[in-house]
Design a protein around this motif. Structure first.
Motif, PDB file in Angstrom:
ATOM      1  N   MET A 160      38.741  19.809   4.459  1.00  0.00           N
ATOM      2  CA  MET A 160      37.380  20.320   4.464  1.00  0.00           C
ATOM      3  C   MET A 160      36.479  19.416   3.614  1.00  0.00           C
ATOM      4  SD  MET A 160      37.203  23.204   6.217  1.00  0.00           S
ATOM      5  CE  MET A 160      38.255  24.526   6.828  1.00  0.00           C
ATOM      6  N   THR A 161      35.234  19.278   4.047  1.00  0.00           N
ATOM      7  CA  THR A 161      34.256  18.519   3.276  1.00  0.00           C
ATOM      8  C   THR A 161      33.152  19.469   2.832  1.00  0.00           C
ATOM      9  OG1 THR A 161      33.024  17.957   5.283  1.00  0.00           O
ATOM     10  CG2 THR A 161      34.743  16.434   4.594  1.00  0.00           C
ATOM     11  N   ASP A 162      32.186  18.944   2.102  1.00  0.00           N
ATOM     12  CA  ASP A 162      31.053  19.747   1.650  1.00  0.00           C
ATOM     13  C   ASP A 162      30.204  20.142   2.853  1.00  0.00           C
ATOM     14  OD1 ASP A 162      28.754  20.766   0.398  1.00  0.00           O
ATOM     15  OD2 ASP A 162      29.035  19.432  -1.313  1.00  0.00           O
ATOM     16  N   THR A 186      22.824  13.573   2.886  1.00  0.00           N
ATOM     17  CA  THR A 186      23.890  13.698   3.886  1.00  0.00           C
ATOM     18  C   THR A 186      23.393  13.240   5.257  1.00  0.00           C
ATOM     19  OG1 THR A 186      23.369  16.023   4.465  1.00  0.00           O
ATOM     20  CG2 THR A 186      24.927  15.636   2.647  1.00  0.00           C
ATOM     21  N   ARG A 187      22.109  13.407   5.516  1.00  0.00           N
ATOM     22  CA  ARG A 187      21.527  12.880   6.758  1.00  0.00           C
ATOM     23  C   ARG A 187      21.660  11.362   6.782  1.00  0.00           C
ATOM     24  NH1 ARG A 187      16.735  10.595   8.215  1.00  0.00           N
ATOM     25  NH2 ARG A 187      16.062  10.927  10.380  1.00  0.00           N
ATOM     26  N   ASP A 188      21.325  10.709   5.657  1.00  0.00           N
ATOM     27  CA  ASP A 188      21.460   9.245   5.581  1.00  0.00           C
ATOM     28  C   ASP A 188      22.910   8.825   5.798  1.00  0.00           C
ATOM     29  OD1 ASP A 188      18.768   8.998   5.086  1.00  0.00           O
ATOM     30  OD2 ASP A 188      18.985   8.782   2.910  1.00  0.00           O
ATOM     31  N   SER A 189      23.847   9.587   5.235  1.00  0.00           N
ATOM     32  CA  SER A 189      25.267   9.258   5.397  1.00  0.00           C
ATOM     33  C   SER A 189      25.691   9.414   6.851  1.00  0.00           C
ATOM     34  CB  SER A 189      26.120  10.168   4.502  1.00  0.00           C
ATOM     35  OG  SER A 189      25.846   9.932   3.134  1.00  0.00           O
ATOM     36  N   ALA A 190      25.172  10.459   7.511  1.00  0.00           N
ATOM     37  CA  ALA A 190      25.502  10.668   8.919  1.00  0.00           C
ATOM     38  C   ALA A 190      24.966   9.522   9.776  1.00  0.00           C
ATOM     39  CB  ALA A 190      24.933  12.000   9.397  1.00  0.00           C
ATOM     40  N   LEU A 191      23.751   9.084   9.478  1.00  0.00           N
ATOM     41  CA  LEU A 191      23.177   7.970  10.226  1.00  0.00           C
ATOM     42  C   LEU A 191      23.975   6.687  10.003  1.00  0.00           C
ATOM     43  CD1 LEU A 191      19.355   8.610   9.664  1.00  0.00           C
ATOM     44  CD2 LEU A 191      20.680   9.016  11.740  1.00  0.00           C
ATOM     45  N   ALA A 192      24.466   6.494   8.779  1.00  0.00           N
ATOM     46  CA  ALA A 192      25.284   5.309   8.493  1.00  0.00           C
ATOM     47  C   ALA A 192      26.599   5.365   9.272  1.00  0.00           C
ATOM     48  CB  ALA A 192      25.563   5.221   6.991  1.00  0.00           C
ATOM     49  N   ASP A 217      33.196  23.142  17.738  1.00  0.00           N
ATOM     50  CA  ASP A 217      34.363  23.229  18.603  1.00  0.00           C
ATOM     51  C   ASP A 217      35.117  21.897  18.623  1.00  0.00           C
ATOM     52  OD1 ASP A 217      35.432  25.132  21.060  1.00  0.00           O
ATOM     53  OD2 ASP A 217      35.714  22.998  21.470  1.00  0.00           O
ATOM     54  N   ALA A 218      34.371  20.799  18.701  1.00  0.00           N
ATOM     55  CA  ALA A 218      34.995  19.482  18.795  1.00  0.00           C
ATOM     56  C   ALA A 218      35.770  19.127  17.531  1.00  0.00           C
ATOM     57  CB  ALA A 218      33.934  18.423  19.089  1.00  0.00           C
ATOM     58  N   VAL A 219      35.129  19.258  16.364  1.00  0.00           N
ATOM     59  CA  VAL A 219      35.811  18.843  15.137  1.00  0.00           C
ATOM     60  C   VAL A 219      36.976  19.768  14.811  1.00  0.00           C
ATOM     61  CG1 VAL A 219      33.844  17.616  14.144  1.00  0.00           C
ATOM     62  CG2 VAL A 219      34.140  20.064  13.662  1.00  0.00           C
ATOM     63  N   SER A 220      36.873  21.036  15.206  1.00  0.00           N
ATOM     64  CA  SER A 220      37.980  21.959  14.934  1.00  0.00           C
ATOM     65  C   SER A 220      39.183  21.679  15.828  1.00  0.00           C
ATOM     66  CB  SER A 220      37.521  23.415  15.088  1.00  0.00           C
ATOM     67  OG  SER A 220      37.131  23.702  16.417  1.00  0.00           O
ATOM     68  N   ALA A 265      30.390  23.301  10.985  1.00  0.00           N
ATOM     69  CA  ALA A 265      30.866  22.087  11.656  1.00  0.00           C
ATOM     70  C   ALA A 265      30.910  20.914  10.674  1.00  0.00           C
ATOM     71  CB  ALA A 265      29.967  21.755  12.840  1.00  0.00           C
ATOM     72  N   VAL A 266      29.882  20.766   9.860  1.00  0.00           N
ATOM     73  CA  VAL A 266      29.831  19.682   8.872  1.00  0.00           C
ATOM     74  C   VAL A 266      30.970  19.837   7.863  1.00  0.00           C
ATOM     75  CG1 VAL A 266      28.469  18.749   6.950  1.00  0.00           C
ATOM     76  CG2 VAL A 266      27.376  19.231   9.158  1.00  0.00           C
ATOM     77  N   GLU A 267      31.228  21.071   7.454  1.00  0.00           N
ATOM     78  CA  GLU A 267      32.314  21.333   6.512  1.00  0.00           C
ATOM     79  C   GLU A 267      33.652  20.861   7.072  1.00  0.00           C
ATOM     80  OE1 GLU A 267      33.296  25.152   3.779  1.00  0.00           O
ATOM     81  OE2 GLU A 267      33.511  25.505   5.933  1.00  0.00           O
ATOM     82  N   ARG A 268      33.774  20.876   8.399  1.00  0.00           N
ATOM     83  CA  ARG A 268      35.016  20.476   9.048  1.00  0.00           C
ATOM     84  C   ARG A 268      34.997  19.023   9.522  1.00  0.00           C
ATOM     85  NH1 ARG A 268      38.604  24.544  10.696  1.00  0.00           N
ATOM     86  NH2 ARG A 268      38.118  26.500   9.613  1.00  0.00           N
ATOM     87  N   GLY A 269      33.947  18.284   9.142  1.00  0.00           N
ATOM     88  CA  GLY A 269      33.954  16.856   9.401  1.00  0.00           C
ATOM     89  C   GLY A 269      32.932  16.331  10.377  1.00  0.00           C
ATOM     90  N   ALA A 270      32.086  17.189  10.944  1.00  0.00           N
ATOM     91  CA  ALA A 270      31.054  16.703  11.861  1.00  0.00           C
ATOM     92  C   ALA A 270      29.962  15.971  11.088  1.00  0.00           C
ATOM     93  CB  ALA A 270      30.445  17.872  12.636  1.00  0.00           C
ATOM     94  N   HIS A 271      29.295  15.045  11.770  1.00  0.00           N
ATOM     95  CA  HIS A 271      28.166  14.315  11.194  1.00  0.00           C
ATOM     96  C   HIS A 271      26.898  14.842  11.868  1.00  0.00           C
ATOM     97  CE1 HIS A 271      31.160  11.585   9.542  1.00  0.00           C
ATOM     98  NE2 HIS A 271      31.698  11.545  10.749  1.00  0.00           N
ATOM     99  N   ALA A 272      25.864  15.143  11.077  1.00  0.00           N
ATOM    100  CA  ALA A 272      24.676  15.795  11.613  1.00  0.00           C
ATOM    101  C   ALA A 272      23.416  15.114  11.110  1.00  0.00           C
ATOM    102  CB  ALA A 272      24.664  17.275  11.222  1.00  0.00           C
ATOM    103  N   ALA A 273      22.520  14.797  12.032  1.00  0.00           N
ATOM    104  CA  ALA A 273      21.266  14.132  11.659  1.00  0.00           C
ATOM    105  C   ALA A 273      20.114  14.702  12.480  1.00  0.00           C
ATOM    106  CB  ALA A 273      21.367  12.627  11.870  1.00  0.00           C
ATOM    107  N   ALA A 274      19.226  15.418  11.813  1.00  0.00           N
ATOM    108  CA  ALA A 274      18.001  15.899  12.447  1.00  0.00           C
ATOM    109  C   ALA A 274      16.954  14.792  12.428  1.00  0.00           C
ATOM    110  CB  ALA A 274      17.479  17.132  11.720  1.00  0.00           C
ATOM    111  N   ARG A 275      15.840  15.030  13.122  1.00  0.00           N
ATOM    112  CA  ARG A 275      14.757  14.038  13.229  1.00  0.00           C
ATOM    113  C   ARG A 275      15.311  12.693  13.693  1.00  0.00           C
ATOM    114  NH1 ARG A 275      10.341  17.542  12.684  1.00  0.00           N
ATOM    115  NH2 ARG A 275      10.756  18.944  10.956  1.00  0.00           N
TER     116      ARG A 275
END
Length: 583
Positions: free
Chosen positions: A1-3, A10-16, A45-48, A193-203
C-alpha cells in the motif's frame, strides 16, 4: 500500500511516472481517460488485479456528470416498469454492498414515499412492484441492508410528511434507498486506487492517441493544463471513460467507429430544509420525468429533468424554464408551494445516453441495458452509459474486456475492497470522543464529518489540533470547518477555488449567490496552503466571481441556447497558460 493522499506534489509525481512510460519496460498496462466515478473505478479495479494503471482528467476530479447527479445510490425502481429485472437486481446488489461493506460511511439509508392517487388498483399494482424491489434486494444474501417497505394511510402520510397537500394522495408506500455525496464518493474511490498504486493526474488533457506500426493505439500525448507542457505516455491499453465526451475521445484515434452517445440534461434545485416539513423523500411520476424530493442535511434537493442538450458539453446550465418546471411539479403535492425566492442553488448535469448499436467496425460487448464496452481500434477500449450506482460493475466489465481471455487469471476483487475511511469508521467516533470534545465540535458537525470522511476524520482532527484556528467553522459557510478546506488541498488534490467551492464542499449551491460571502476566507486559506502569490489569489477569486455571475445570468434565460451563450462569457480555470499564469 502507498499513501492515498492527492496533492499538487503527488500530481507532479504521477506526471513524471507517465512521462517515464516511454522508456523500455516502463509501459503502463492501462491508461484511463476520464476522472469520473467510472474512470476512478476502473483505476481501482486495474491496480487491485496487479496491473499498472494511471488515470487522467482534463478538469477536476468528478467535474462532469459525476458531481451533478441526483446523489442517490438506488436500484432504479422505474426499471421494474420496463421489466428489466436483471438491471434492477444488479443495481440493488451494488447499493447494498456500498451500504454494508464498501462505503458505509459515505452511503446512507433514506426513506422515500410513493404517493398513491387511487385506493385499490394503484395500491395493489405499485405495492406489488415495490414488494418485488425489496425481494430482489434480498436475493444476494437473503439478508436485508434496508427496512422492508410499508403501506401508509392518508393520515400516516400526512404525519410523515406534514407539508404534503391533503388532497394530493389517498396514501403512500414508504420504501428505502440510499443517498451519497457524489463528488466525495469519486474522490474516495480515486484515493483508494492511489493507495493501491494507481497514478492520478487531474488538469491533464489527452490531445492525441498514438499508434504503433500495426495501427493499434499504444498510448497518448498529454497536455499538463497547469503549465501547457506536452509529453507522450505509453500503455498496453487505453480505456476511455469520458461520458458525454465519448465520441470526441474516440475520434482522437482517427477512426469513425465506436460508441454513439447523446447528452441529456438533468437539473436540480436546492431549497432550505425548514421550508418544507417532512421526514422522508418523495418520488413523483410526472409526464416528462421522475421527480425526486430528497431530504439532505440542511436542505431539500428537488429534481430532475430529462431534456436533450446540444450546447457546450463543458457547461450545462439550468434555465428559467427548467427551474419553473421543477417548482411547478413539486408544488402539485406541496401544501405550502415553493417559489423562485426559496431556491438557494441549482446544478445541471449531462447523462451520457447510449444510442442503439455502435459505429462501423466496432467490436463490443453489451454487458448491460445501461452500459456498453466497445473497441473500434485495437488498443482503445471505450465504456459509456450506465448509472452511478453500478460504477463498480462498469469498471469490472471495462477491465475484463481489456484483458480478454487473461481476465480469468486476474479476476476483479473490488467487491471485497472497502474504500478508504470505511474500515473502523464506526469505532473512530468513540476513539476520538475526547479530541472532538476538546475541539468543541457539535454533534451535528461531528455527524457531518463522519459522513464525509469516515475514519479519516482523524486527519481532520490532527489538522485542527495543530492549528486551533482551523477547528473553527467558516464564518459565512458554517457547515464547513476551516480544516476541511486545508484537508481538501493536502489530501484531496484541490488546486483551484472552483475545486474547493464546487466539489470538495457543496458551498456553491448550499449558500446564496454561490457562497460568494465565503469566498475571501476560502481564498485566503488556499493561498496560504498552495503558496499562491497575491496576483494568483486575485485571479482565482475573479474567475470564480465571473463564473458564478454567468451561472446566475444563465438561470434567467428561457432556453438552452441563450443560457449557453451567457454562460460562455465566463473564463474557465483551464488552461491556465491561456491566462498567462504559471503553476
Amino acid at each position: 500500500m502507498t499513501d492515498s493522499r492527492l496533492t499538487a506534489q503527488t500530481r507532479d509525481s504521477a506526471l513524471a511516472r507517465l512521462a517515464a512510460s516511454v522508456k523500455p519496460g516502463q509501459e503502463l498496462d492501462i491508461l484511463v481517460i476520464g476522472g469520473g466515478v467510472t474512470g476512478a473505478g476502473i483505476a481501482l479495479d486495474a491496480v487491485s488485479r496487479g496491473l499498472s494503471a494511471a488515470v487522467v482528467e482534463a478538469q477536476d476530479w468528478a467535474s462532469g456528470t459525476s458531481s451533478r447527479s441526483s446523489k442517490l445510490m438506488h436500484g432504479g425502481l422505474r426499471y421494474l416498469q420496463m421489466l428489466d429485472f436483471k438491471l434492477v437486481l444488479e443495481a440493488l446488489k451494488e447499493r447494498d454492498l456500498l451500504l454494508t461493506e464498501i462505503a458505509p460511511h459515505l452511503v446512507r439509508p433514506i426513506p422515500f414515499l410513493y404517493p398513491l392517487r387511487h385506493r385499490v388498483f394503484e395500491r395493489l399494482f405499485v405495492g406489488a412492484g415495490i414488494m418485488l424491489y425489496d425481494l430482489l434486494a434480498s436475493a444476494r444474501t437473503g439478508k436485508r441492508a434496508l427496512p422492508f417497505h410499508r403501506h401508509l394511510s392518508r393520515k400516516a402520510l400526512n404525519e410523515t410528511f406534514p407539508d404534503f397537500a391533503k388532497d394530493a394522495a389517498v396514501g403512500a408506500i414508504e420504501y428505502w434507498d440510499a443517498n451519497v455525496d457524489d463528488a466525495r464518493f469519486v474522490l474516495t474511490v480515486l484515493r483508494t486506487a492511489v493507495e493501491r498504486g494507481a497514478h492520478a493526474a487531474a488538469r491533464t488533457q489527452v490531445v492525441e492517441l498514438t499508434k504503433n506500426a500495426a495501427g493499434a493505439v499504444d498510448g497518448a500525448v498529454l497536455m499538463d493544463l497547469e503549465t501547457g507542457s506536452t509529453f507522450t505516455v505509453k500503455a498496453k491499453t487505453v480505456i476511455s471513460s469520458t461520458g458525454v465526451w465519448t465520441e470526441e475521445s474516440q475520434s482522437l484515434a482517427g477512426n469513425d467507429g465506436g460508441l454513439r452517445v447523446l447528452a441529456s440534461k438533468g437539473i436540480h434545485i436546492v431549497v432550505p430544509r425548514d421550508r418544507i416539513e417532512g421526514s422522508a423523500g418523495l418520488i413523483l411520476q410526472t409526464s416528462k420525468s421522475v421527480l425526486f424530493v430528497i431530504p439532505w442535511s440542511r436542505y431539500w434537493v428537488i429534481g430532475t429533468t430529462d431534456t436533450p442538450w446540444t450546447e457546450d458539453l463543458m457547461n450545462p446550465v439550468a434555465t428559467a424554464t427548467d427551474i419553473d418546471y421543477v417548482i411547478a411539479e413539486a408544488n402539485k403535492v406541496l401544501a405550502r408551494p415553493i417559489s423562485h425566492a426559496d431556491v438557494v442553488g441549482t446544478w445541471a448535469g449531462l447523462r451520457p445516453l447510449l444510442q442503439p448499436g455502435t459505429k462501423t467496425g466496432t467490436q463490443s460487448a453489451k454487458v448491460s441495458r445501461e452500459h456498453t464496452v466497445a473497441s473500434s481500434v485495437p488498443g482503445l477500449v471505450s465504456i459509456a452509459g450506465g448509472k452511478f450506482t453500478t460504477y463498480r460493475v462498469m469498471a469490472k466489465d471495462a477491465v475484463d474486456f481489456s484483458l480478454g481471455a487473461a481476465a480469468k487469471g486476474r479476476p476483479s476483487v473490488t467487491e471485497h475492497i472497502p474504500l478508504i475511511g470505511a474500515d473502523g469508521f464506526k469505532a473512530a467516533e468513540r476513539e476520538l470522543r475526547s479530541i472532538i470534545d476538546g475541539l468543541g465540535w457539535s454533534s451535528s458537525m461531528t455527524d457531518h464529518l463522519f459522513h464525509r470522511y469516515g475514519a479519516n476524520v482523524r486527519d481532520i482532527a490532527e489538522i485542527a489540533q495543530n492549528d486551533p484556528s482551523l477547528a473553527m467553522p467558516l464564518e459565512h459557510a458554517p457547515a464547513y470547518l476551516r480544516a476541511e478546506i486545508v484537508y481538501a488541498i493536502t489530501h484531496e488534490g484541490a488546486l483551484h477555488l472552483d475545486d474547493l467551492m464546487m466539489r470538495r464542499t457543496r458551498m456553491v449551491y448550499e449558500y446564496l449567490d454561490e457562497a460568494m460571502d465565503a469566498l475571501p476566507e476560502v481564498a485566503e486559506l488556499a493561498k496560504s496552503v498552495l503558496g499562491w502569490s497575491d496576483e494568483q489569489a486575485a485571479r482565482e477569486t475573479e474567475l470564480y466571481r465571473k463564473r458564478a455571475a454567468a451561472d446566475a445570468d444563465a438561470a434567467d434565460q428561457p432556453d438552452d441556447a441563450s443560457a449557453a451563450r451567457v454562460r460562455a462569457a465566463a473564463v474557465e480555470i483551464v488552461p491556465m497558460v491561456a491566462l498567462g499564469a504559471s503553476s
